[in-house]
Design a protein around this motif. Structure first.
Motif, PDB file in Angstrom:
ATOM      1  N   GLY A  37      66.809  14.535  36.544  1.00 49.16           N
ATOM      2  CA  GLY A  37      66.444  13.124  36.403  1.00 49.16           C
ATOM      3  C   GLY A  37      65.874  12.952  35.002  1.00 49.16           C
ATOM      4  N   LEU A  38      66.601  12.225  34.165  1.00 49.93           N
ATOM      5  CA  LEU A  38      66.181  12.085  32.760  1.00 49.93           C
ATOM      6  C   LEU A  38      65.717  10.656  32.501  1.00 49.93           C
ATOM      7  CD1 LEU A  38      65.978  13.129  29.839  1.00 49.93           C
ATOM      8  CD2 LEU A  38      68.414  12.675  29.576  1.00 49.93           C
ATOM      9  N   SER A  39      64.390  10.492  32.430  1.00 50.37           N
ATOM     10  CA  SER A  39      63.854   9.146  32.182  1.00 50.37           C
ATOM     11  C   SER A  39      63.944   8.799  30.705  1.00 50.37           C
ATOM     12  CB  SER A  39      62.392   9.081  32.622  1.00 50.37           C
ATOM     13  OG  SER A  39      61.619   9.889  31.771  1.00 50.37           O
ATOM     14  N   LYS A  42      58.956  12.366  27.466  1.00 48.40           N
ATOM     15  CA  LYS A  42      58.860  13.710  26.893  1.00 48.40           C
ATOM     16  C   LYS A  42      59.100  14.814  27.921  1.00 48.40           C
ATOM     17  CE  LYS A  42      53.920  14.195  27.673  1.00 48.40           C
ATOM     18  NZ  LYS A  42      54.019  13.448  28.943  1.00 48.40           N
ATOM     19  N   LEU A  67      70.980  12.785  34.632  1.00 46.77           N
ATOM     20  CA  LEU A  67      71.246  11.391  34.999  1.00 46.77           C
ATOM     21  C   LEU A  67      70.097  10.502  34.527  1.00 46.77           C
ATOM     22  CD1 LEU A  67      72.713   9.137  36.643  1.00 46.77           C
ATOM     23  CD2 LEU A  67      71.360   9.866  38.615  1.00 46.77           C
ATOM     24  N   HIS A  68      70.464   9.451  33.797  1.00 48.05           N
ATOM     25  CA  HIS A  68      69.472   8.446  33.409  1.00 48.05           C
ATOM     26  C   HIS A  68      69.760   7.180  34.206  1.00 48.05           C
ATOM     27  CE1 HIS A  68      66.728   6.075  31.101  1.00 48.05           C
ATOM     28  NE2 HIS A  68      67.683   5.263  30.665  1.00 48.05           N
ATOM     29  N   ILE A  69      68.738   6.644  34.864  1.00 46.29           N
ATOM     30  CA  ILE A  69      68.924   5.435  35.673  1.00 46.29           C
ATOM     31  C   ILE A  69      68.248   4.261  34.973  1.00 46.29           C
ATOM     32  CG2 ILE A  69      68.510   4.360  37.922  1.00 46.29           C
ATOM     33  CD1 ILE A  69      68.292   7.356  38.950  1.00 46.29           C
ATOM     34  N   TYR A  76      62.552  -2.253  30.545  1.00 47.26           N
ATOM     35  CA  TYR A  76      62.275  -0.872  30.189  1.00 47.26           C
ATOM     36  C   TYR A  76      63.461  -0.423  29.365  1.00 47.26           C
ATOM     37  CZ  TYR A  76      61.793   4.184  31.223  1.00 47.26           C
ATOM     38  OH  TYR A  76      61.676   5.556  31.147  1.00 47.26           O
ATOM     39  N   LEU A 137      63.193  17.324  38.724  1.00 46.69           N
ATOM     40  CA  LEU A 137      62.395  16.236  38.155  1.00 46.69           C
ATOM     41  C   LEU A 137      61.366  16.812  37.181  1.00 46.69           C
ATOM     42  CD1 LEU A 137      61.855  14.189  41.440  1.00 46.69           C
ATOM     43  CD2 LEU A 137      63.547  13.760  39.645  1.00 46.69           C
ATOM     44  N   GLY A 138      60.937  15.968  36.249  1.00 43.95           N
ATOM     45  CA  GLY A 138      60.077  16.443  35.164  1.00 43.95           C
ATOM     46  C   GLY A 138      58.579  16.366  35.433  1.00 43.95           C
TER      47      GLY A 138
HETATM   48  N1  LIG Z   1      64.899   6.119  34.832  1.00 41.96           N
HETATM   49  C1  LIG Z   1      64.973   7.379  35.272  1.00 41.96           C
HETATM   50  N2  LIG Z   1      66.159   8.003  35.368  1.00 41.96           N
HETATM   51  C2  LIG Z   1      66.241   9.281  35.818  1.00 41.96           C
HETATM   52  N3  LIG Z   1      65.180  10.000  36.206  1.00 41.96           N
HETATM   53  C3  LIG Z   1      63.979   9.435  36.130  1.00 41.96           C
HETATM   54  C4  LIG Z   1      63.803   8.090  35.662  1.00 41.96           C
HETATM   55  N4  LIG Z   1      62.485   7.785  35.692  1.00 41.96           N
HETATM   56  C5  LIG Z   1      61.863   8.884  36.152  1.00 41.96           C
HETATM   57  N5  LIG Z   1      62.739   9.886  36.409  1.00 41.96           N
HETATM   58  C6  LIG Z   1      62.438  11.248  36.886  1.00 41.96           C
HETATM   59  O1  LIG Z   1      61.197  11.251  37.573  1.00 41.96           O
HETATM   60  C7  LIG Z   1      60.222  12.048  36.845  1.00 41.96           C
HETATM   61  C8  LIG Z   1      58.858  11.412  36.910  1.00 41.96           C
HETATM   62  O2  LIG Z   1      58.937  10.065  36.522  1.00 41.96           O
HETATM   63  P1  LIG Z   1      57.791   9.353  35.692  1.00 41.96           P
HETATM   64  O3  LIG Z   1      58.049   7.902  35.727  1.00 41.96           O
HETATM   65  O4  LIG Z   1      56.478   9.876  36.153  1.00 41.96           O
HETATM   66  O5  LIG Z   1      58.112   9.953  34.282  1.00 41.96           O
HETATM   67  P2  LIG Z   1      57.978   9.298  32.860  1.00 41.96           P
HETATM   68  O6  LIG Z   1      56.553   9.321  32.468  1.00 41.96           O
HETATM   69  O7  LIG Z   1      58.716   8.011  32.803  1.00 41.96           O
HETATM   70  O8  LIG Z   1      58.837  10.288  31.955  1.00 41.96           O
HETATM   71  P3  LIG Z   1      58.820  11.824  31.824  1.00 41.96           P
HETATM   72  O9  LIG Z   1      58.255  12.419  33.090  1.00 41.96           O
HETATM   73  O10 LIG Z   1      60.243  12.180  31.612  1.00 41.96           O
HETATM   74  O11 LIG Z   1      57.962  12.092  30.617  1.00 41.96           O
HETATM   75  C9  LIG Z   1      60.775  12.131  35.428  1.00 41.96           C
HETATM   76  O12 LIG Z   1      60.292  13.279  34.754  1.00 41.96           O
HETATM   77  C10 LIG Z   1      62.255  12.202  35.691  1.00 41.96           C
HETATM   78  O13 LIG Z   1      62.653  13.508  36.080  1.00 41.96           O
END
Ligand SMILES: Nc1ncnc2c1ncn2[C@@H]1O[C@H](COP(=O)(O)OP(=O)(O)OP(=O)(O)O)[C@@H](O)[C@H]1O
Length: 243
Positions: A37-39, A42, A67-69, A76, A137-138
């Motif tokens: 899941g690639l938001s 960072k 995957l970016h959603i 956003y 997930l990150g």
């Molecule tokens: N728009 C998105 N598309 C795909 N995956 C997402 C998206 N938003 C969040 N995720 C997944 O959910 C995790 C946690 O989301 P959260 O919103 O806490 O993260 P973020 O602060 O937006 O970004 P990141 O964790 O990548 O620094 C993300 O690390 C990512 O793996």
């Protein structure tokens, strides 16, 4: 032997915690097909970097997609071209889907809840379409600890986002390979690597208990700098990290 720079030391620490998480919680096995899941934040950029490097070792042998959603009705903005290049330069296939939700259909739920529920649904749909058996997930250690504290103080339960969660109704496991990383380390790592900060304009972003919990936990860590490990060990002992 030349001494390592601070940057190299940090990278070494991050990689070693990442390997430890994969090993200790058995997050990856031979033949896995993982959807990240690639938001664009960072943490998920770090996750793409670390998983793509780990994939080259081939033990275990696994493949990775990202995957970016995009949520049409949330202001956003993310740079899709940057994310695509970032992934493809590291041998990771990139996918992007756009979806939306209607907050007027259920006004008992907050927009944040509806947004993340819909995002989660898209992740599962795409994972199954692409033949992935895992979703990565990150979330890092700070996220997992803050969630545990929120569940304790607001829900009355001792629980958190597990590091490894096998879904009961579909053949998919959610994994969080950054679970042993500290957010501050990832922030510096991302800055050292020059990851481009994505434009993030979610109108609800600062309006959450999570932000207050982050501040609260910082104060606890000033009182005991090992506090995160106390919470982590308690979660581990009670079997809350693997489901
Ligand atoms: N728009 C998105 N598309 C795909 N995956 C997402 C998206 N938003 C969040 N995720 C997944 O959910 C995790 C946690 O989301 P959260 O919103 O806490 O993260 P973020 O602060 O937006 O970004 P990141 O964790 O990548 O620094 C993300 O690390 C990512 O793996």
């Amino acid at each position: 032997m030349p001494l390592l720079s601070n940057e190299q030391k940090l990278e070494k620490k991050i990689i070693s915690r990442f390997q430890k998480a994969i090993y200790d919680y058995q997050l990856i096995t031979d033949g896995d097909h993982i959807l990240i899941g690639l938001s664009g934040g960072k943490d998920s950029l770090c996750l793409v970097e670390l998983l793509s490097k780990r994939q080259e070792i081939r033990k275990p042998s696994f493949t990775v997609d990202a995957l970016h959603i995009r949520m049409e009705n949330i202001k956003y903005e993310s740079d899709e071209a940057y994310l695509r290049d970032f992934c493809e330069n590291r041998g990771v296939r990139f996918h992007c889907v756009t979806t939306c939700f209607d907050s007027s259909t259920d006004n008992r739920k907050s927009p944040c809840f509806l947004c993340s529920w819909n995002r989660r649904k898209q992740m599962f749909v795409m994972a199954q379409r692409l033949g992935c058996n895992k979703i990565a997930l990150g979330h890092h250690m700070d996220d997992i600890i803050h969630t545990a504290m929120m569940n304790l103080y607001f829900q009355g339960s001792f629980s958190t986002m597990p590091v490894c969660l096998k879904m009961r109704k579909m053949p998919i496991t959610i994994i969080r390979p950054l679970c042993l990383e500290a957010e501050e380390d990832l922030r510096i790592f991302a800055a050292n690597k020059g990851y481009e900060k994505q434009v993030k304009l979610c109108p609800y972003e600062t309006d959450s208990h999570r932000t207050s919990m982050r501040e609260f936990f910082k104060k606890i860590e000033m009182m005991n700098n090992g506090a995160r490990y106390s919470v982590w060990n308690a979660l581990e002992k009670e079997g809350k990290l693997v489901e």
